[in-house]
Every structure is written in structure tokens, then in C-alpha cells.
Motif scaffolding. Structure first.
Motif, PDB file in Angstrom:
ATOM      1  N   GLU A 549       0.838  -1.206   0.000  1.00 40.21           N
ATOM      2  CA  GLU A 549       0.000   0.000   0.000  1.00 40.21           C
ATOM      3  C   GLU A 549       0.874   1.257   0.000  1.00 40.21           C
ATOM      4  OE1 GLU A 549      -3.032  -0.048   3.028  1.00 40.21           O
ATOM      5  OE2 GLU A 549      -3.427   2.102   2.819  1.00 40.21           O
ATOM      6  N   ALA A 553       1.183   4.147  -2.781  1.00 41.11           N
ATOM      7  CA  ALA A 553       0.957   5.544  -2.384  1.00 41.11           C
ATOM      8  C   ALA A 553       2.134   6.423  -2.794  1.00 41.11           C
ATOM      9  CB  ALA A 553       0.728   5.621  -0.877  1.00 41.11           C
ATOM     10  N   VAL A 575       5.531  10.088   3.971  1.00 41.57           N
ATOM     11  CA  VAL A 575       4.093  10.360   3.907  1.00 41.57           C
ATOM     12  C   VAL A 575       3.350   9.096   3.479  1.00 41.57           C
ATOM     13  CG1 VAL A 575       2.304  11.673   2.700  1.00 41.57           C
ATOM     14  CG2 VAL A 575       4.402  12.826   3.468  1.00 41.57           C
ATOM     15  N   ALA A 576       3.906   8.369   2.524  1.00 39.58           N
ATOM     16  CA  ALA A 576       3.262   7.137   2.032  1.00 39.58           C
ATOM     17  C   ALA A 576       3.208   6.080   3.128  1.00 39.58           C
ATOM     18  CB  ALA A 576       4.015   6.609   0.813  1.00 39.58           C
ATOM     19  N   GLU A 578       3.142   6.615   6.333  1.00 36.49           N
ATOM     20  CA  GLU A 578       2.164   7.042   7.329  1.00 36.49           C
ATOM     21  C   GLU A 578       0.740   6.759   6.844  1.00 36.49           C
ATOM     22  OE1 GLU A 578       2.580  11.106   8.473  1.00 36.49           O
ATOM     23  OE2 GLU A 578       1.114  10.958  10.104  1.00 36.49           O
ATOM     24  N   SER A 579       0.497   7.037   5.566  1.00 33.66           N
ATOM     25  CA  SER A 579      -0.851   6.801   5.036  1.00 33.66           C
ATOM     26  C   SER A 579      -1.209   5.324   5.053  1.00 33.66           C
ATOM     27  CB  SER A 579      -0.961   7.368   3.620  1.00 33.66           C
ATOM     28  OG  SER A 579      -0.169   6.606   2.710  1.00 33.66           O
TER      29      SER A 579
END
Length: 655
Positions: A549, A553, A575-576, A578-579
Motif C-alpha cells: 500500500e 501511495a 508520507v506514504a 504514514e498513510s
């Protein structure tokens, strides 16, 4: 090394437009047209060519190079993809081997595709042009199979970029009956879990025999009219093939087989390398590429036993080509390609038992032609300098050695059977023989490393510089240079260090400062690998399926060509992560106890886990393990597991 990187003309060129990414990022236009095949191929070639004047290096996207194969009347077309640009991909020997092999199968055409640079990718999307093969300009989505090499973790977003540009659904679960089979293979296949949802199948190990079996299984499935799910189950019966969708991760991230899937997938291996001749008429690029020369693979596998080295573990055992075959194939390749250089490649070419014989015979046959022979890797010993002198023909451009660590204690920990005296003696011999530059490779963050070990690198480089200067005439000492390249240790799957933590970024920077303080300035060129890129490599190398995932992302946020310094952006990846709810620091820098669940334990290189544990124990005790190709079996179990043995052309030289 031919680890799978990998469709026949379908009756029509176009189909209904693909859905594309659920949330395509800016600039990622959904592609797709409906056209009869014959007319559309010509139109597509024209539309693609119309873009060449608007991009840098259009030669990346041309076809018809010398040696390129174009086969029109076939029922099965495979596109071999290297997930980076043409310049890098054309240097990949596995791709050349598979290209030659698959094109030798009746009714099969193998073609190539590389990842378009950002300017070309933007134009393909803007103009609605699907990514196509070089040879016949067949859209990748029209091929039966897309075989993608997985050379290293920092190319993962390039895999998604390729599928999107090709208008092939990213996820295996979203592909329809007429979509191509997407197969991965190569070094990173030994832990493919971060890419598992995007791949239909993965080949573990060497492709010479397995590639034909996979194609045969696919063609039989097509002939029988089987659906896609049945095809995947059929492929899971091919030895060495892992079908991720037939496994469900448990709560610890370990993939568990669903009904009918094997509990463990064992790699494929070629027992007789000489039964598979090295390609002698490979494709010759129009443009400059990395390693633009003829190549002959002289040995596969390495049992030196460096405990950090994944290739040294997963490509076991050593199998040499005999001197006659090496000389024959080198001369044939030079004659077919017109190259003025041939490289004898392997993980450790200087270890080939008949190397001196090979080099002397090639020197005689090539005398007066201006053709040179190159050795890509050298051992730290006098023999290597003698061999380098034999092939250099008076040129002294530089020699490269890899002591890896600055102290004997740490070299014993990693099983790098090299001493200070070995290195210094080799340097004196090289500089007294005319060389004026050496390059040394070291790593920071190896298990058990202390600041004393780091300072040991600076002290060793100072001794190298002093001995080099002493070995040359006084009026030439100003020309003496020592290049020092320092990378960050990344623990890899299937190695004795697979349980060890990677340094945090903060600690890497602190240790770099320690090294910088102790490194001699005059005559030394110090360079670093980007520790942030090494951190990401570590996360992806040891991650499980939950990372997929984050990979998607990051790609949707624009991550492509992460291995390129100018393209890499760790912030985008953080950021990816964390998302996706993933803690990258825990994956890369968390210590795992031997026996803890691992995401790759259902995949086997043939080397037993017990051996890896034993090697880890020996490492922590700074005990070395000898090379089994020089003496007795060291118990890694690969020969018994795979029914293969060490194959040497002659007698090995001492250790």
C-alpha cells in the motif's frame, strides 16, 4: 544472472479502455483505444515516433538495433521489462540471456521494454499512447506475458509506472482474462512481498530451464481455454514459481498457503552452466549505455561466504564455465557484435580456476586487434594484480578492491577473508606495476561495529596511501590517488544478517562524522552512498505485504526512479508509509530474534535456516568460515537440497 525478467500477437490491438489507477495522480491520464491490430500497430509506431523530437535521448525508444529480433508470425509474445531506463537495462545480462533463450522457442517472440524517462512518460500520457515493445511496437497489454526483472528494491515504483503506462491494471486481482500475465524475477524475488499484490507470479532462481516451462504451462492453459484463476494454479505447480495470490499473510505477516499451494517454494538452479551457451549475438545499442561492451558470464555463484552478501548466499553453489567455452564464446561475441572490449563477468571472476589460462589464450588471439579484456571484480591479492596486468595492455586506469571493513576483527565478523597485509601488499604491487589509482569499498553499520572499527577505515586508508606513494618514483607521487566509497549496511533476506537491525539515519550521520574526522585528506577522494536511500532500501528489503500500500501511495505521489539521486525524495515515502499505517523505522532498524517470523520464510534459496543461524553465531564470535569451493563442505545444504554440486573447470588456487 538470468533471473526472470519477462505476450503473442492477439487478434486485435485494442480493447476497451482500462480503468487505470483508482485515483490517478496528476498527469497520469488513462490510456486506451479500440483498433484492429494490423492497422493499429502501424499507427502506434507513427504516434510513438512523432514524440521522439520532443524528448531527450530518443535513441532510448528506437528499435532495430544490431542483433534485435523481430518475429511477426508467432502466437505468443513476451515482453521483457527492465525497470529502469534503456541505458541501465541494456547492461543486464539476465535480460540478454532470456531474450536469446525465449526467441529460440518455436512460436514465441521475446521483445524488450524499458521505463520511459519522465519527459517521454508525460508525453505518452498526454497523447494517449500506450507503452509498447521496442521490436514490433506491440502494446505491452497485447502481449501474453510481461516479465519484469526485480534487480533491487529502489526500482519498485518503476514497476508500477510500467504497468500504468502499459494500461495494465496494477493489481493482479483486477486483471481480466485477456490481460497479460505479469511475472517477476531476479534478486529481489527472494522477498517479493512488498510487490505481491502487483505480480501474478514470481520466479525464484535461475531462468534458463524455468522460463520455457512457464511459457509452456501458459500456452497449454490458453489452448485448454482455462480461466485466469486456473492458469495461476497451474503455474504454482511449476517448480520455482511463487503465486502470491495463493497465499494469505497471517497476523505476523508470514504468507500461509491456501488450498493446493506449496508450503515452500524452492528456487530453480542450473546444474550445468555449459549446457546453456552464453548469448553470442546480443543486441548492440545505438547509444552509449552502462557497460557498453561484450560480456561472457564465466561463473555463476560464489561461496566466499561474506555474511552481508545476499547474492553470495542465494546464487550458490559455484558453477564455472570451462576455459574452452569461455574463450569460444568471447571470440564469437566479439565477431558478431564488433565490440572492442569483452568483459568476463561473475560475482568473483578472479576466483575462476582457469582464469590465467583464459586470459593468456585471449591475449594471444586478440593480439594486434586493439580489443581489450576487462575483469569487473578483483580480489585483494597479488594474483589479481597479475591478472589485471595481463589484460591491461599497458593501460593503467585504476583498480578496485573491497576490504569492506577497517579492522581485522570486523572483517572476521563479516567473513571477509582479507587481511591488512593482503591489501597493502596488493597496493604496493599495483603501484609498482604502473597503476596510480585504486578505489576501495567500505561499509558503515556492519553488525558489532564500534567507533574504533570506523577509525580503522581512516587508518587503513592512510597506510594504503603511504605504501602507494612509497612504491612509485618521487616525481610521480603527486599522481597517486585513493578513492574511498562508503555505503551503509542494509540487512538482506536469506543472509546470516537477516535478523540484524540497520542503523538509524541519525546514527549513520554520527558515524559518517567519525569517519570524516579520521580520513586522510591529501590524495583521498571520499564519497558516500545516500543514507536515506539505503534506509528505504532496508525497509523494502525486509518488509512484508503490508508495504504494498505504501509502495503504491509513493508512486501515486510521484515516486519514480528512486535509485537516482536527483529523483529520490524520502519525504514522499515517509508520507506514504504514514498513510499506509506502516512504521518504516521499526522494519529497517528493529532487531529480530532468530526464530521470529519472517515474511520470506516460505521462499527458499536452498541454504538452510539452520546454516544462516550458525553463520550469525560465528559472526558474533568473529569466527570465519572457509570457502567450500576450496575445501570441505561447510554445511549450507544447498547442494543436497537442489541436487547440484560445485562445478570447477580446474584446480582452485589457495584461499
Amino acid at each position: 544472472m538470468p533471473e526472470a525478467a519477462w505476450h503473442g500477437g492477439r487478434s486485435t490491438f485494442g480493447r476497451r479502455a482500462k480503468a487505470g489507477p483508482a485515483h490517478p495522480p496528476p498527469g497520469r491520464a488513462v490510456l486506451g483505444k479500440t483498433r484492429p491490430r494490423a492497422a493499429a500497430l502501424g499507427e502506434l509506431a507513427q504516434r510513438t515516433a512523432a514524440l521522439f523530437g520532443r524528448v531527450e535521448r530518443p535513441a532510448r525508444y528506437l528499435d532495430s538495433e544490431w542483433g534485435a529480433r523481430r518475429r511477426e508470425d508467432v502466437s505468443y509474445r513476451v515482453c521483457l521489462v527492465y525497470p529502469d531506463t534503456y541505458e541501465l537495462g541494456m547492461a543486464n545480462q539476465a535480460l540478454a540471456i532470456l531474450y536469446d533463450l525465449l526467441n529460440s522457442i518455436g512460436g514465441v517472440a521475446a521483445e524488450r521494454c524499458f521505463v520511459p524517462a519522465r519527459d517521454m512518460a508525460a508525453l505518452l500520457r498526454a497523447e494517449g499512447v500506450p507503452l509498447a515493445t521496442l521490436e514490433s511496437v506491440t502494446p505491452l497489454r497485447e502481449c501474453r506475458m510481461i516479465g519484469i526483472t526485480l534487480p533491487y528494491e529502489l526500482t519498485y515504483t518503476n514497476v508500477l509506472e510500467t504497468l500504468d503506462l502499459a494500461q495494465v491494471p496494477l493489481h493482479s486481482s483486477e486483471r481480466e482474462e485477456d490481460d497479460p500475465l505479469v511475472l517477476g524475477g531476479g534478486p529481489s524475488a527472494y522477498n517479493p512481498e512488498p510487490l505481491a499484490p502487483f505480480l501474478d507470479a514470481v520466479l525464484l532462481g535461475e531462468g534458463e530451464e524455468a522460463a520455457g516451462e512457464i511459457v509452456a504451462a501458459h500456452r497449454a492453459s490458453l489452448e485448454a481455454g482455462e480461466d485466469r484463476a486456473t492458469l495461476l494454479r497451474r503455474l504454482a505447480d511449476v517448480p520455482g514459481v511463487y503465486v502470491p495470490s495463493l497465499y494469505e499473510p497471517d497476523s505476523a505477516g508470514r504468507p500461509r498457503p491456501l488450498a493446493g499451494a506449496p508450503a515452500r517454494v524452492l528456487k530453480r538452479v542450473v546444474t550445468d552452466l555449459e549446457a546453456h551457451r552464453s548469448p553470442t549475438c546480443p543486441v548492440v545499442p545505438y547509444m552509449d549505455v552502462v557497460h557498453d561492451r561484450a560480456t561472457v558470464e564465466v561463473t555463476r555463484g560464489c561461496t566466499r561466504g561474506c555474511r552481508f552478501c545476499q547474492a553470495g548466499m542465494v546464487y550458490r553453489p559455484v558453477r564455472e564455465r570451462g576455459a574452452d567455452a569461455v574463450v569460444r564464446d568471447a571470440l564469437a561475441t566479439l565477431e558478431c557484435t564488433g565490440y572492442d572490449e569483452v568483459s568476463l563477468t561473475s560475482l568473483s571472476t578472479a576466483d575462476h580456476s582457469q582464469l590465467e589460462d583464459v586470459l593468456r589464450r585471449l591475449a594471444r588471439r586478440l593480439e594486434g586487434t586493439g580489443i581489450s579484456v576487462s575483469l569487473p571484480s578483483l580480489r585483494v591479492d597479488a594474483f589479481s594484480v597479475d591478472m589485471a596486468r595481463l589484460v591491461s595492455a599497458g593501460r593503467r586506469s585504476g583498480l578496485t578492491f573491497a576490504p569492506e571493513a577497517g579492522t581485522q576483527r570486523l572483517r572476521d565478523v563479516v567473513n571477509k577473508n582479507v587481511t591488512d597485509d593482503d591489501l597493502l601488499g596488493t597496493v604496493r604491487r599495483a603501484f609498482s606495476s604502473g597503476w596510480r589509482r585504486v578505489k576501495l569499498y567500505f561499509m558503515l553499520g556492519l553488525p558489532t561495529e564500534t567507533d574504533d572499527d570506523i577509525r580503522g577505515i581512516g587508518e587503513l586508508v592512510a597506510r594504503v596511501m603511504a605504501d602507494a606513494r612509497a612504491a612509485v618514483p618521487p616525481n610521480e607521487r603527486g599522481a597517486v590517488r585513493v578513492g574511498v566509497s562508503v555505503s551503509t549496511f542494509v540487512p538482506k533476506a536469506h543472509t546470516p544478517f537477516q535478523w540484524e537491525p540497520q542503523l538509524t539515519l541519525e546514527e549513520v550521520r554520527r558515524r559518517q562524522a567519525v569517519l570524516r574526522e579520521t580520513m586522510p585528506r591529501k590524495g583521498v577522494d571520499l564519497s558516500w552512498h545516500d543514507p536515506e536511500a539505503s534506509f528505504l532500501e532496508g525497509v523494502l528489503a525486509r518488509g512484508d505485504r503490508r508495504l504494498a500500500e505504501a509502495v503504491e501511495a509513493a508512486w501515486r505521489a510521484g515516486a519514480v526512479f528512486d535509485a537516482w539521486t536527483e529523483e529520490f525524495d524520502l519525504g514522499r515515502w515517509l508520507v506514504a508509509f504514514e498513510s499506509a499505517g506502516v512504521d518504516p523505522g521499526a522494519i529497517a532498524s528493529g532487531k529480530r530474534e532468530p526464530g521470529a517470523p519472517l515474511p520470506w520464510e516460505h521462499l527458499s534459496s536452498g541454504v538452510s535456516t539452520a546454516y544462516l543461524r550458525l553463520e550469525r553465531k560465528r559472526a558474533l564470535a568473529a569466527e570465519v568460515t572457509p570457502d567450500c569451493s576450496f575445501g570441505e563442505c561447510t554445511g549450507c545444504a544447498v547442494c543436497e537440497e537442489l541436487g547440484v554440486d560445485v562445478v570447477l573447470g580446474g584446480e582452485r588456487r589457495g584461499t
